[in-house]
Design an enzyme around this catalytic site. Structure first.
Site, PDB file in Angstrom:
ATOM      1  N   LYS A 204       0.808  -1.218   0.000  1.00  0.00           N
ATOM      2  CA  LYS A 204       0.000   0.000   0.000  1.00  0.00           C
ATOM      3  C   LYS A 204       0.847   1.276   0.000  1.00  0.00           C
ATOM      4  CE  LYS A 204      -3.939  -2.214   0.044  1.00  0.00           C
ATOM      5  NZ  LYS A 204      -3.546  -3.608   0.215  1.00  0.00           N
TER       6      LYS A 204
HETATM    7  C1  LIG Z   1      -9.710  -2.481  -1.430  1.00  0.00           C
HETATM    8  C2  LIG Z   1      -9.146  -3.211  -0.261  1.00  0.00           C
HETATM    9  N1  LIG Z   1      -9.876  -3.332   0.857  1.00  0.00           N
HETATM   10  C3  LIG Z   1      -9.407  -3.950   1.947  1.00  0.00           C
HETATM   11  C4  LIG Z   1      -8.148  -4.497   1.963  1.00  0.00           C
HETATM   12  C5  LIG Z   1      -7.700  -5.249   3.178  1.00  0.00           C
HETATM   13  O1  LIG Z   1      -6.570  -4.737   3.766  1.00  0.00           O
HETATM   14  P1  LIG Z   1      -5.556  -5.673   4.586  1.00  0.00           P
HETATM   15  O2  LIG Z   1      -4.778  -6.468   3.593  1.00  0.00           O
HETATM   16  O3  LIG Z   1      -4.709  -4.688   5.336  1.00  0.00           O
HETATM   17  O4  LIG Z   1      -6.360  -6.521   5.499  1.00  0.00           O
HETATM   18  C6  LIG Z   1      -7.338  -4.370   0.827  1.00  0.00           C
HETATM   19  C7  LIG Z   1      -5.961  -4.881   0.774  1.00  0.00           C
HETATM   20  O5  LIG Z   1      -5.293  -5.654   0.796  1.00  0.00           O
HETATM   21  C8  LIG Z   1      -7.841  -3.728  -0.315  1.00  0.00           C
HETATM   22  O6  LIG Z   1      -7.109  -3.618  -1.422  1.00  0.00           O
END
Ligand SMILES: Cc1ncc(COP(=O)(O)O)c(C=O)c1O
Length: 432
Positions: A204
């Site tokens: 990210k």
């Molecule tokens: C659009 C979106 N929402 C939610 C997430 C969830 O984030 P995490 O991987 O930190 O749990 C991600 C990423 O990986 C994402 O790209």
């Protein structure tokens, strides 16, 4: 441009790749990260307890201010941030939550974890974000929330979503996992809905390896968030203590230390990426068979998590999109095609009906609507380039364009190749 022979033989077929030099590294890191991690390591205050711990509190305040919100609360990742935000906003178990069909699975699975039913809206083919008309058609008396995702390098139409939510009394949770620091009409994402959710996972725009944060300007939502992520403990001074069974979803202070530095880097990185992205967009405009996303004028600060564009196989001698990205990768440009599935048919969203009863009951009442735009993008037309490719120089952009043009010029050499054959060629190349 990087040096390469003048041959047009594609690297996938044994030619010389356009690009062999490394790309900018991600995560960006340097002495500042080393200094803050070492300081945190030495003082021994590593965890997230008591909530919020000192560094998490300082970082969350800065992050909230950067996104024009009153509050933010650090959490373990960007999936649980969505899960607890839905609950804290008052979305009830069994309620329907509208999510776009084209996003990471977590947008939908978080609704399931909160006991809700994700309902998939198709996306706008020009912006790749939720199609508000498609969302409107899905609203029933059970619908309580909508979760727009600001996807890849764009912002969902927050004005239209706000109007729809206002009309039907829906809560809005912005999934800003791709959009740190983005602004819509001059105001931060995450401040337009009732809450916003961000991820700090490794790929990210800001990262501590893992991590997440929820933004809100509503005190009651904040009170509930505290209890939900801190094992049910009430926020000191909470106006309406509500008994909940909470998880331990706290972020560590080691992570918060890194994130403070990453926030300081963000605006400069946005500028570099924006400059390089506009050069890449201009080149794509002139390549037959490729097209850019429509970026609304109301996107006043763009966050580019992935540079995305649309691929039309016809202009590439009928080449399959997956073969196109494999050929680009062989030329040294790490592109992806099936970055996301269309969620209604995703292998990663096959919940056990006995555990997710609200969802299985909802499916029995009404089958999932088709989402043709999401399917076209996921399986035929989308191309994704990671943001760090844009953190370098104009020459890097020229290499990307040269690689695309090379594949375009020799596409007929690959036409008709099966994906299995492409995989064999790819492996043969990496074994050399
Ligand atoms: C659009 C979106 N929402 C939610 C997430 C969830 O984030 P995490 O991987 O930190 O749990 C991600 C990423 O990986 C994402 O790209």
């Amino acid at each position: 441009m990087s040096g390469h022979d003048s041959s047009t033989r594609l690297a996938l077929l044994g030619g010389t790749p356009v690009r062999t030099a490394p790309w900018p590294q991600w995560p960006a890191r340097g002495p500042d990260e080393e200094r803050v991690v070492l300081a945190a390591l030495r003082d021994g205050d590593w965890g997230g307890f008591p909530l919020p711990n000192e560094r998490s509190a300082t970082f969350a305040a800065a992050f909230a201010e950067r996104h024009d919100c009153e509050h933010a609360l650090c959490v373990a990742n960007g999936t649980v941030s969505l899960e607890v935000a839905l609950q804290a906003m008052g979305v009830e178990p069994g309620a329907e939550v509208i999510v776009p069909a084209y996003t990471f699975e977590a947008t939908a699975s978080a609704a399931l974890f909160a006991g809700c039913v994700p309902v998939f809206a198709d996306i706008d083919p020009d912006t790749w974000c939720i199609d508000v008309g498609s969302a409107a058609a899905l609203i029933t008396e059970r619908t309580q929330a909508i979760v727009p995702v600001h996807l890849a390098m764009n912002i969902a139409d927050l004005d239209a979503i706000g109007a729809l939510a206002g009309k039907h009394g829906l809560a809005v949770l912005e999934d800003c996992a791709h959009a740190h620091g983005a602004r819509w009409r001059g105001r931060g994402v995450g401040s337009w809905g009732d809450a916003g959710s961000f991820s700090f996972q490794s790929s990210k725009l800001m990262t501590a390896g893992e991590g997440g944060i929820v933004t809100t300007s509503d005190e009651t939502t904040l009170d509930r968030l505290h209890a939900l992520v801190n094992c049910g403990r009430q926020r000191p001074g909470a106006a309406e203590p509500a008994p909940v069974i909470g998880h331990n979803y706290r972020m560590t202070d080691l992570q918060a230390a890194v994130l403070e530095v990453q926030l300081d880097r963000l605006d400069h990185q946005h500028e570099v990426r924006a400059r390089n992205a506009s050069r890449l967009r201009a080149a794509i405009e002139h390549i037959d068979g490729l097209s850019n996303l429509r970026i609304d004028d109301r996107v006043t600060t763009q966050a580019i998590y992935q540079f995305v564009f649309r691929f039309d196989s016809e202009a590439f001698a009928g080449l399959d999109r997956d073969v196109f990205v494999a050929a680009l990768a062989a030329e040294g440009v790490p592109a992806d095609g099936r970055f996301y599935e269309s969620l209604p048919v995703s292998e990663l969203l096959r919940p056990d009906p006995a555990r997710y009863t609200a969802w299985s009951e909802a499916l029995a009442r009404r089958p999932t609507a088709e989402c043709p735009q999401a399917e076209r993008l996921a399986y035929g037309e989308s191309v994704w380039l990671p943001h760090q490719l844009l953190l370098g120089t104009e020459g890097d952009v020229d290499d990307m364009v040269e690689a695309v043009l090379k594949v375009h010029g020799s596409a007929s050499d690959l036409a008709g190749l099966e994906t299995a054959e492409v995989e064999r060629l790819r492996q043969a190349r990496s074994a050399r």
